[in-house]
Design a protein around this motif. Structure first.
Motif, PDB file in Angstrom:
ATOM      1  N   ALA A  91     155.703  18.758 103.298  1.00 46.65           N
ATOM      2  CA  ALA A  91     156.176  17.368 103.132  1.00 46.65           C
ATOM      3  C   ALA A  91     155.126  16.384 103.639  1.00 46.65           C
ATOM      4  O   ALA A  91     154.858  15.364 102.994  1.00 46.65           O
ATOM      5  CB  ALA A  91     157.506  17.166 103.858  1.00 46.65           C
ATOM      6  N   ASN A  92     154.528  16.696 104.768  1.00 50.75           N
ATOM      7  CA  ASN A  92     153.488  15.826 105.324  1.00 50.75           C
ATOM      8  C   ASN A  92     152.270  15.770 104.404  1.00 50.75           C
ATOM      9  O   ASN A  92     151.704  14.704 104.169  1.00 50.75           O
ATOM     10  CB  ASN A  92     153.089  16.315 106.717  1.00 50.75           C
ATOM     11  CG  ASN A  92     152.128  15.377 107.394  1.00 50.75           C
ATOM     12  OD1 ASN A  92     152.312  14.160 107.387  1.00 50.75           O
ATOM     13  ND2 ASN A  92     151.082  15.928 107.977  1.00 50.75           N
ATOM     14  N   GLN A  93     151.881  16.904 103.856  1.00 50.53           N
ATOM     15  CA  GLN A  93     150.743  16.931 102.943  1.00 50.53           C
ATOM     16  C   GLN A  93     151.034  16.125 101.671  1.00 50.53           C
ATOM     17  O   GLN A  93     150.158  15.423 101.162  1.00 50.53           O
ATOM     18  CB  GLN A  93     150.384  18.367 102.573  1.00 50.53           C
ATOM     19  CG  GLN A  93     149.733  19.127 103.698  1.00 50.53           C
ATOM     20  CD  GLN A  93     149.375  20.539 103.278  1.00 50.53           C
ATOM     21  OE1 GLN A  93     150.193  21.248 102.704  1.00 50.53           O
ATOM     22  NE2 GLN A  93     148.154  20.941 103.565  1.00 50.53           N
ATOM     23  N   ILE A  94     152.237  16.239 101.166  1.00 45.59           N
ATOM     24  CA  ILE A  94     152.624  15.485  99.971  1.00 45.59           C
ATOM     25  C   ILE A  94     152.544  13.987 100.253  1.00 45.59           C
ATOM     26  O   ILE A  94     151.971  13.225  99.465  1.00 45.59           O
ATOM     27  CB  ILE A  94     154.042  15.882  99.497  1.00 45.59           C
ATOM     28  CG1 ILE A  94     154.020  17.288  98.903  1.00 45.59           C
ATOM     29  CG2 ILE A  94     154.583  14.867  98.486  1.00 45.59           C
ATOM     30  CD1 ILE A  94     155.396  17.856  98.615  1.00 45.59           C
ATOM     31  N   ARG A  95     153.104  13.562 101.375  1.00 46.82           N
ATOM     32  CA  ARG A  95     153.078  12.132 101.710  1.00 46.82           C
ATOM     33  C   ARG A  95     151.649  11.629 101.881  1.00 46.82           C
ATOM     34  O   ARG A  95     151.289  10.559 101.375  1.00 46.82           O
ATOM     35  CB  ARG A  95     153.893  11.865 102.978  1.00 46.82           C
ATOM     36  CG  ARG A  95     155.393  11.894 102.761  1.00 46.82           C
ATOM     37  CD  ARG A  95     156.152  11.387 103.976  1.00 46.82           C
ATOM     38  NE  ARG A  95     155.852  12.148 105.177  1.00 46.82           N
ATOM     39  CZ  ARG A  95     156.519  13.241 105.558  1.00 46.82           C
ATOM     40  NH1 ARG A  95     157.520  13.689 104.829  1.00 46.82           N
ATOM     41  NH2 ARG A  95     156.190  13.871 106.654  1.00 46.82           N
ATOM     42  N   ARG A  96     150.824  12.396 102.560  1.00 43.83           N
ATOM     43  CA  ARG A  96     149.438  11.963 102.798  1.00 43.83           C
ATOM     44  C   ARG A  96     148.653  11.881 101.492  1.00 43.83           C
ATOM     45  O   ARG A  96     147.899  10.929 101.275  1.00 43.83           O
ATOM     46  CB  ARG A  96     148.765  12.906 103.781  1.00 43.83           C
ATOM     47  CG  ARG A  96     149.311  12.759 105.196  1.00 43.83           C
ATOM     48  CD  ARG A  96     148.725  13.778 106.119  1.00 43.83           C
ATOM     49  NE  ARG A  96     147.265  13.606 106.130  1.00 43.83           N
ATOM     50  CZ  ARG A  96     146.514  13.792 107.179  1.00 43.83           C
ATOM     51  NH1 ARG A  96     147.053  14.168 108.314  1.00 43.83           N
ATOM     52  NH2 ARG A  96     145.218  13.629 107.114  1.00 43.83           N
ATOM     53  N   ALA A  97     148.807  12.867 100.625  1.00 44.49           N
ATOM     54  CA  ALA A  97     148.091  12.851  99.343  1.00 44.49           C
ATOM     55  C   ALA A  97     148.605  11.726  98.457  1.00 44.49           C
ATOM     56  O   ALA A  97     147.824  11.050  97.777  1.00 44.49           O
ATOM     57  CB  ALA A  97     148.240  14.200  98.640  1.00 44.49           C
ATOM     58  N   ALA A  98     149.917  11.505  98.466  1.00 42.60           N
ATOM     59  CA  ALA A  98     150.515  10.469  97.620  1.00 42.60           C
ATOM     60  C   ALA A  98     150.057   9.080  98.039  1.00 42.60           C
ATOM     61  O   ALA A  98     149.701   8.247  97.187  1.00 42.60           O
ATOM     62  CB  ALA A  98     152.042  10.565  97.663  1.00 42.60           C
TER      63      ALA A  98
END
Length: 113
Positions: A25-32
């Motif tokens: 979830a953290n990786q998704i938010r950071r990439a987004a």
């Protein structure tokens, strides 16, 4: 369009299991957020080449988000419909960004003539 992608991916991140909260979830938010942040930062640059470079980084973040989306599908965190809809948004944003990069390259060439 990149903003719509970011919003969709944040929504997906909110639905992931608790044990993914600080991982996927953290990786998704950071990439987004990196998608739109890089486009904005590039726009704020003085030279075309700098703008192009930041747009390319935003495009790379779109590809990263696509991979995270595949992971969510593979792990059955999202439905195939959710995957397909979000993937369509990513592809559309990428096409528009590619067009913007081509425009910037054309403008850059004009200034060199």
């Amino acid at each position: 369009k990149a903003r719509e992608v970011r919003k969709s991916l944040y929504q997906i991140a909110r639905t992931l299991p608790d044990f993914e909260k600080y991982a996927l979830a953290n990786q998704i938010r950071r990439a987004a957020v990196s998608i739109t942040a890089n486009i904005a930062e590039g726009y704020g640059r003085f030279h075309y080449q700098e703008n192009i470079q930041f747009c390319r980084q935003g495009r790379a973040s779109l590809y990263e988000c696509e991979d995270h989306l595949i992971t969510c599908l593979d792990e059955n965190y999202i439905t195939e419909e959710c995957h397909n809809n979000t993937l369509d948004q990513i592809v559309e944003a990428r096409k528009i960004l590619d067009g913007y990069i081509k425009y910037l390259q054309k403008e850059m060439r004009k200034t060199k003539e």
